[in-house]
Motif scaffolding. Structure first.
Motif, PDB file in Angstrom:
ATOM      1  N   TYR A  24      -7.824  -1.091  -7.548  1.00  0.00           N
ATOM      2  CA  TYR A  24      -7.017  -0.194  -6.712  1.00  0.00           C
ATOM      3  C   TYR A  24      -7.023  -0.681  -5.267  1.00  0.00           C
ATOM      4  O   TYR A  24      -5.982  -0.778  -4.634  1.00  0.00           O
ATOM      5  CB  TYR A  24      -7.545   1.231  -6.815  1.00  0.00           C
ATOM      6  N   ILE A  27      -3.693  -2.246  -3.093  1.00  0.00           N
ATOM      7  CA  ILE A  27      -3.147  -1.574  -1.906  1.00  0.00           C
ATOM      8  C   ILE A  27      -2.421  -2.565  -0.997  1.00  0.00           C
ATOM      9  O   ILE A  27      -1.365  -2.254  -0.448  1.00  0.00           O
ATOM     10  CB  ILE A  27      -4.263  -0.842  -1.131  1.00  0.00           C
ATOM     11  N   PHE A  68       2.386   3.215  -1.280  1.00  0.00           N
ATOM     12  CA  PHE A  68       0.961   3.549  -1.272  1.00  0.00           C
ATOM     13  C   PHE A  68       0.717   4.878  -1.967  1.00  0.00           C
ATOM     14  O   PHE A  68      -0.211   5.008  -2.769  1.00  0.00           O
ATOM     15  CB  PHE A  68       0.442   3.596   0.164  1.00  0.00           C
ATOM     16  N   VAL A  69       1.556   5.861  -1.691  1.00  0.00           N
ATOM     17  CA  VAL A  69       1.406   7.177  -2.334  1.00  0.00           C
ATOM     18  C   VAL A  69       1.648   7.069  -3.836  1.00  0.00           C
ATOM     19  O   VAL A  69       0.917   7.649  -4.643  1.00  0.00           O
ATOM     20  CB  VAL A  69       2.351   8.211  -1.683  1.00  0.00           C
ATOM     21  N   THR A 106      -1.398   5.407  -5.403  1.00  0.00           N
ATOM     22  CA  THR A 106      -2.532   6.328  -5.431  1.00  0.00           C
ATOM     23  C   THR A 106      -2.348   7.400  -6.507  1.00  0.00           C
ATOM     24  O   THR A 106      -3.273   7.685  -7.268  1.00  0.00           O
ATOM     25  CB  THR A 106      -2.729   6.970  -4.049  1.00  0.00           C
ATOM     26  N   CYS A 107      -1.170   7.990  -6.579  1.00  0.00           N
ATOM     27  CA  CYS A 107      -0.936   9.053  -7.564  1.00  0.00           C
ATOM     28  C   CYS A 107      -0.992   8.527  -8.992  1.00  0.00           C
ATOM     29  O   CYS A 107      -1.592   9.161  -9.867  1.00  0.00           O
ATOM     30  CB  CYS A 107       0.405   9.725  -7.303  1.00  0.00           C
ATOM     31  N   ALA A 116      -2.612   5.900  -9.974  1.00  0.00           N
ATOM     32  CA  ALA A 116      -4.015   5.545 -10.221  1.00  0.00           C
ATOM     33  C   ALA A 116      -4.841   6.792 -10.515  1.00  0.00           C
ATOM     34  O   ALA A 116      -5.710   6.775 -11.391  1.00  0.00           O
ATOM     35  CB  ALA A 116      -4.590   4.794  -9.028  1.00  0.00           C
ATOM     36  N   VAL A 117      -4.564   7.876  -9.798  1.00  0.00           N
ATOM     37  CA  VAL A 117      -5.286   9.133 -10.051  1.00  0.00           C
ATOM     38  C   VAL A 117      -4.986   9.650 -11.458  1.00  0.00           C
ATOM     39  O   VAL A 117      -5.895  10.068 -12.185  1.00  0.00           O
ATOM     40  CB  VAL A 117      -4.915  10.191  -8.980  1.00  0.00           C
ATOM     41  N   ALA A 162      -0.304  15.161  -9.219  1.00  0.00           N
ATOM     42  CA  ALA A 162      -0.206  13.728  -8.948  1.00  0.00           C
ATOM     43  C   ALA A 162       1.134  13.165  -9.397  1.00  0.00           C
ATOM     44  O   ALA A 162       1.756  12.366  -8.688  1.00  0.00           O
ATOM     45  CB  ALA A 162      -1.357  12.985  -9.633  1.00  0.00           C
ATOM     46  N   SER A 181       4.505   0.008  -7.371  1.00  0.00           N
ATOM     47  CA  SER A 181       3.319   0.828  -7.116  1.00  0.00           C
ATOM     48  C   SER A 181       2.904   1.624  -8.348  1.00  0.00           C
ATOM     49  O   SER A 181       1.718   1.736  -8.650  1.00  0.00           O
ATOM     50  CB  SER A 181       3.559   1.762  -5.936  1.00  0.00           C
ATOM     51  N   GLY A 228      -0.550   1.074 -10.328  1.00  0.00           N
ATOM     52  CA  GLY A 228      -1.439   2.222 -10.435  1.00  0.00           C
ATOM     53  C   GLY A 228      -1.827   2.525 -11.862  1.00  0.00           C
ATOM     54  O   GLY A 228      -2.988   2.823 -12.161  1.00  0.00           O
TER      55      GLY A 228
END
Length: 130
Positions: free
Chosen positions: A24, A28, A40-41, A44-45, A47-48, A90, A104, A108
């Protein structure tokens, strides 16, 4: 012997989590350069979502292999509802803010795969060293 297997499994899962987090952090950089804040968002989402699903699967496997003698249904329902709420939040952020930036989102969703590949490489190298 069974205790060694449980500790080995826990160590492997911990390494997969560390490799996934490292992936992760590594992902980035290209996402931020290519897509900026929305990318990036999205990274992150997604990946979450992937990590929540991975950790959830881990708990399900542990519960199936070693069932608890005192199952409290309200705790299971509460945990399930919270996880679905986190997954939904997410995914909603990934859709609304990131607008499904392909790079992204794909990166992710692949962090657990990279973590598993990292563990495979680690085990292979460790096997050759022994």
């Amino acid at each position: 012997m069974a205790e060694a297997t449980v500790s080995d499994t826990a160590a492997v899962l911990a390494r997969v989590r560390r490799f996934s987090f490292g992936a992760y952090l590594l992902f980035i950089i290209p996402v931020a350069i290519n897509s900026g804040w929305p990318g990036f968002v999205g990274l992150t989402c997604s990946a979450v979502v992937t990590m929540i699903s991975f950790l959830w699967l881990e708990q399900i496997v542990e519960a199936v292999l070693q069932p608890s003698p005192r199952l409290r249904a309200w705790k299971v329902v509460l945990r399930t509802l919270v996880r679905y709420a986190l997954l939904g939040a997410a995914l909603a952020v990934a859709i609304i803010i990131a607008r499904f930036n392909a790079l992204s989102v794909l990166l992710g969703f692949s962090i657990v795969v990279v973590g598993i590949i990292g563990e495979a490489v680690y085990s292979t190298v460790k096997g050759f060293a022994d």
